[in-house]
Design an enzyme around this catalytic site. Structure first.
Site, PDB file in Angstrom:
ATOM      1  N   GLU A 230      17.937  -0.839  44.931  1.00 29.59           N
ATOM      2  CA  GLU A 230      16.929  -1.331  44.002  1.00 29.59           C
ATOM      3  C   GLU A 230      16.596  -2.804  44.238  1.00 29.59           C
ATOM      4  O   GLU A 230      15.437  -3.215  44.108  1.00 29.59           O
ATOM      5  CB  GLU A 230      17.387  -1.109  42.559  1.00 29.59           C
ATOM      6  CG  GLU A 230      17.621   0.350  42.177  1.00 29.59           C
ATOM      7  CD  GLU A 230      16.403   1.245  42.350  1.00 29.59           C
ATOM      8  OE1 GLU A 230      15.275   0.713  42.460  1.00 29.59           O
ATOM      9  OE2 GLU A 230      16.572   2.476  42.375  1.00 29.59           O
ATOM     10  N   HIS A 233      14.060  -2.965  46.845  1.00 28.26           N
ATOM     11  CA  HIS A 233      12.702  -2.795  46.314  1.00 28.26           C
ATOM     12  C   HIS A 233      12.195  -4.099  45.709  1.00 28.26           C
ATOM     13  O   HIS A 233      11.046  -4.496  45.933  1.00 28.26           O
ATOM     14  CB  HIS A 233      12.683  -1.719  45.228  1.00 28.26           C
ATOM     15  CG  HIS A 233      12.718  -0.316  45.736  1.00 28.26           C
ATOM     16  ND1 HIS A 233      12.005   0.114  46.833  1.00 28.26           N
ATOM     17  CD2 HIS A 233      13.374   0.786  45.266  1.00 28.26           C
ATOM     18  CE1 HIS A 233      12.209   1.404  47.014  1.00 28.26           C
ATOM     19  NE2 HIS A 233      13.051   1.839  46.084  1.00 28.26           N
ATOM     20  N   TRP A 241      10.918   6.661  54.024  1.00 29.65           N
ATOM     21  CA  TRP A 241      10.011   7.744  54.402  1.00 29.65           C
ATOM     22  C   TRP A 241       8.573   7.478  53.957  1.00 29.65           C
ATOM     23  O   TRP A 241       7.683   8.309  54.146  1.00 29.65           O
ATOM     24  CB  TRP A 241      10.505   9.079  53.836  1.00 29.65           C
ATOM     25  CG  TRP A 241      10.436   9.212  52.356  1.00 29.65           C
ATOM     26  CD1 TRP A 241       9.435   9.808  51.637  1.00 29.65           C
ATOM     27  CD2 TRP A 241      11.389   8.759  51.395  1.00 29.65           C
ATOM     28  NE1 TRP A 241       9.709   9.738  50.289  1.00 29.65           N
ATOM     29  CE2 TRP A 241      10.904   9.098  50.109  1.00 29.65           C
ATOM     30  CE3 TRP A 241      12.620   8.082  51.498  1.00 29.65           C
ATOM     31  CZ2 TRP A 241      11.600   8.792  48.948  1.00 29.65           C
ATOM     32  CZ3 TRP A 241      13.307   7.773  50.335  1.00 29.65           C
ATOM     33  CH2 TRP A 241      12.796   8.136  49.084  1.00 29.65           C
TER      34      TRP A 241
END
Length: 319
Positions: A230, A233, A241
């Site tokens: 996280e 991110h 992907w």
């Protein structure tokens, strides 16, 4: 290896998190069997609330394309950016009131994983040894804020970040990374806000059962890698992907994946996408179990560097 294409559509849509996990009806006791996050639904809500978000995110992608690979500048500790972390603990039960030791264990995992000091770093296959990377960012615990709650689960509407809804507002979000530990529910391990979002909701949410190494942390997500994933991110990394069949994560040195991988994939795991590359399932931005993820790539390191360089979305952390 894939070609990186930056478009407004990519800036918006390549954040999707697949919510394919199983959990019983009791969110306080059930353990997710598959990794899942709520980033896409959170992003969609933010886009509806803030029409300018799409423009800001596209500008960040344009900047990243120009400045990826820039050296960190500004305030450095031992040559590295050091990020102060505020941990906001929301608890209804004793187990949710995670200990100081468990919190520190998460900080320790982040320091290892983002500095290639994790013990499984040497497990990276020879095929990817030339692109495995030491991101070179360190973390320090700045503050722990605790608050009792009567909520059974917080969901994914950022309520845990809002005082008016019983949560804890972020502390100095432009210069400190805020983590929230709470019961999310719905089989969600965690979610993050990407660069470009509102400072009032900026940070990372991790379910208390998957926070750090001890206490309430549970296998197969008991090694603190939900935090690593996280925070990746939060530093502008996409899922490997590309959140689409044979999609792009906007990183040139990661192979094209069919889709997310779960569990502990056998190596080599071949993609059926163009060229049939071996998938980098051990990358922190896949959906595999904690024990099966242990590397960032050089391209991912370069994307991260761009947001911290002068003019980047998180440049204030390096001042």
């Amino acid at each position: 290896m894939k070609k990186v294409i930056i478009t407004t559509f990519a800036a918006l849509m390549l954040f999707a998190c697949q919510n394919e996990q199983s959990e019983s009806t009791n969110p306080e006791t059930a353990i997710a069997s598959r990794r899942g996050c709520a980033t896409q639904e959170v992003l969609e809500a933010q886009l509806k609330a803030d029409p300018m978000l799409a423009i800001r995110m596209n500008e960040i992608e344009t900047f990243t394309a120009k400045h990826g690979g820039s050296n960190f500048t500004g305030r450095l500790v031992n040559g590295k950016i050091e990020i102060p972390i505020v941990v906001n603990v929301l608890d209804r039960t004793a187990a949710q009131n995670i200990s100081d030791a468990q919190i520190q264990s998460q900080i320790d995992v982040l320091n290892k994983d983002f500095n290639a000091l994790n013990s499984d770093y040497n497990n990276v296959p020879a095929l990817f040894s030339g692109v495995k990377a030491n991101v070179g960012i360190t973390f320090k615990l700045d503050q722990i804020i605790r608050k009792s709650t009567t909520k059974t689960s917080w969901g994914t509407n950022d309520a845990m970040k809002k005082t008016a809804q019983g949560g804890i507002a972020p502390t100095s979000p432009t210069t400190k990374l805020n983590l929230w530990s709470c019961s999310i529910g719905g089989g969600i391990l965690g979610y993050a806000q990407f660069p470009g979002g509102a400072s009032s909701t900026d940070g990372v949410v991790i379910d208390s059962r998957y926070f750090g190494l001890s206490g309430a942390a549970n296998a197969p997500f008991n090694l603190g890698r939900t935090g690593t994933h996280e925070v990746g991110h939060w530093m502008n990394l996409r899922h490997i992907w590309g959140d689409a069949t044979c999609g792009s994560d906007l990183v040139a040195d990661t192979p094209t994946h069919n889709e997310e991988n779960y569990g502990v994939p056998a190596y080599p795991h071949y993609s059926t996408c163009s060229g049939n590359p071996v998938e980098m399932t051990m990358n922190y931005m896949d959906y595999v179990d904690d024990a099966a993820m242990y590397m960032f790539s050089t391209g991912q390191k370069n994307r991260i560097a761009a947001i911290f360089t002068s003019g980047g979305a998180r440049a204030a952390f390096a001042q």
